[in-house]
Write an enzyme that holds these catalytic residues in place. Structure first.
Site, PDB file in Angstrom:
ATOM      1  N   SER A   1       0.702  -1.182  -0.466  1.00  0.00           N
ATOM      2  CA  SER A   1      -0.330  -0.294   0.450  1.00  0.00           C
ATOM      3  C   SER A   1       1.035   1.025   0.071  1.00  0.00           C
ATOM      4  O   SER A   1       1.554   1.799   0.764  1.00  0.00           O
ATOM      5  CB  SER A   1      -1.041   0.008   1.415  1.00  0.00           C
ATOM      6  OG  SER A   1      -2.130  -1.158   1.272  1.00  0.00           O
ATOM      7  N   GLY A   2       0.091   2.487  -1.079  1.00  0.00           N
ATOM      8  CA  GLY A   2       0.974   3.533  -0.693  1.00  0.00           C
ATOM      9  C   GLY A   2       2.799   3.564  -1.769  1.00  0.00           C
ATOM     10  O   GLY A   2       2.795   4.847  -2.347  1.00  0.00           O
TER      11      GLY A   2
END
Length: 417
Positions: free
Chosen positions: A367-368
């Site tokens: 994520s990210g």
């Protein structure tokens, strides 16, 4: 009369094995001395960096020269580098000259000016001689009429620059990373090589990896808003760089976290945030920034893209210590919104990427992190941010990424980039 005793010849008291030992020791000492001489004369060669300014009277300033990777700028930079390369490669310094780098192109009263960084390699005690030689070579060549470059008389000499600052400048262009994409299988992905993805960062709490992020400037990271659903205090977070989580190549504390104003934890829309580092990063071969795309940057379905991160290799699996990469394909939002895929959940601010057959995908812990694509001359752009998806590598459930082009103005408003 007693005859005097005849002095007998004394035979050597040294045994053959002792002679052999002495000869071996002498040869060894000579070898060490010669080796040290060879090392200091040939191998103890350090990099030396100089900056010099030139005039380009035959070309007028064009605003496109200030646009990174614009065709005008790229073409002119190449002409400048070609001229300098030719000058030094045909000179007595050809063994010492490494490369040149155009630092900037700026307007002046008589056309255009540029600052250029020169990189040489030689033994340190030759520094003054070689610097003088380089100056003379440039001066002689640039007097010729056919030369594009002319000496800038206001800053006419080579100026020394320290290595860290020079390497920061040499690596200041965005998007310089992996050279040639090859089809590879971070679910079902492969280990990334050093300096392939130099913008990749790990966002951590107490030294534990939580999310990925992309370095977009000396002090800003781009990541997903949902990384901060639980912990919003910047003082709890650090960012690390390099291909391994432990040991990291570099660490930075986080100064501030800016989450998109319209983001809500119960939705997937506007899943974007920027993170400001407390101390700027000094760029190097292994740590530098990725390019941000313009708002009109287009990526077509079936385009090959890469996701990278330290996420789990399968759902609920352990996080690897070494950065991994996975090559996937862009899937149109229409296909991803089919009933058997995501049934209309993919909005215009999202990118769908992976394979309907499953297998290759980002996973939890990614994520990210960045979704990147290579454009002209292998310049890498971050087009997506790992956002959400059902499971990892599951059939008909590809990964969903925040569409960076849609948020280009928002990024600029927060970071001034």
């Amino acid at each position: 009369l007693k005859r005097p005793s005849i002095l007998g010849r004394r035979t050597s008291s040294l045994k053959p094995w002792m002679i052999a030992l002495i000869i071996t020791a002498v040869v060894l000492v000579l070898a060490i001395i010669i080796g040290l001489l060879v090392y200091f004369l040939a191998f103890d060669r350090k990099f030396h960096y100089y900056q010099i300014s030139f005039r380009i009277p035959s070309i007028e300033y064009n605003p496109d020269f200030s646009v990174e990777h614009s065709k005008f700028r790229t073409d002119l930079e190449q002409k400048i580098k070609n001229e300098i390369d030719m000058i030094f490669q045909r000179s007595s310094l050809n063994r010492h000259y490494i490369k040149s780098h155009v630092v900037n192109l700026r307007s002046s009263n008589d056309g255009l000016k540029t600052d250029v960084l020169l990189k040489f390699q030689f033994v340190s005690n030759n520094a003054h001689t070689i610097k003088t030689q380089a100056d003379n070579i440039l001066y002689q060549k640039l007097k010729l009429n056919e030369s594009l470059l002319k000496k800038d008389t206001s800053l006419s000499y080579l100026r020394d620059m320290n290595e860290a600052q020079a390497e920061h400048i040499l690596n200041s262009c965005c998007g310089l990373g992996r050279e040639s994409p090859t089809m590879e299988r971070i679910a079902d992905g492969y280990v990334a090589r050093k300096a392939d993805w130099p913008w990749q960062a790990s966002l951590q709490m107490d030294g534990i990896h939580f999310c990925g992020a992309s370095l977009i400037s000396e002090e800003w990271l781009l990541t997903a808003a949902h990384c901060f659903d639980t912990y919003k205090n910047p003082k709890l977070w650090t960012a690390s760089f390099g291909t391994t989580l432990s040991p990291p190549l570099m660490r930075r504390k986080v100064q501030s976290i800016i989450v998109h104003e319209n983001y809500a934890a119960h939705k997937h829309d506007d899943d974007i945030a920027v993170v400001k580092l407390s101390t700027s990063v000094l760029f190097s071969d292994e740590v530098h920034r990725v390019c941000l795309p313009d708002a009109n940057f287009e990526v077509l379905p079936k385009s090959k893209v890469f996701a990278t991160g330290w996420g789990a290799l399968k759902a609920n699996g352990p996080f690897p210590n070494t950065l991994r990469q996975v090559e996937i394909e862009i899937i149109s939002n229409d296909i991803c919104n089919q009933v058997n895929v995501y049934g209309g959940a993919v909005s215009s601010g999202m990118i769908c990427a992976g394979f309907l057959s499953g297998k290759r995908d980002a996973c939890e812990g990614d994520s990210g992190g960045p979704l990147v694509i290579a454009r002209d001359g292998n310049i890498w752009y971050v087009i997506g941010i790992v956002s959400w998806g059902m499971d990892c590598g599951k059939e008909n459930k590809p990964g969903i990424y925040t569409k960076v082009t849609l948020y280009r103005d928002w990024i600029k408003s927060k970071t001034n980039m």
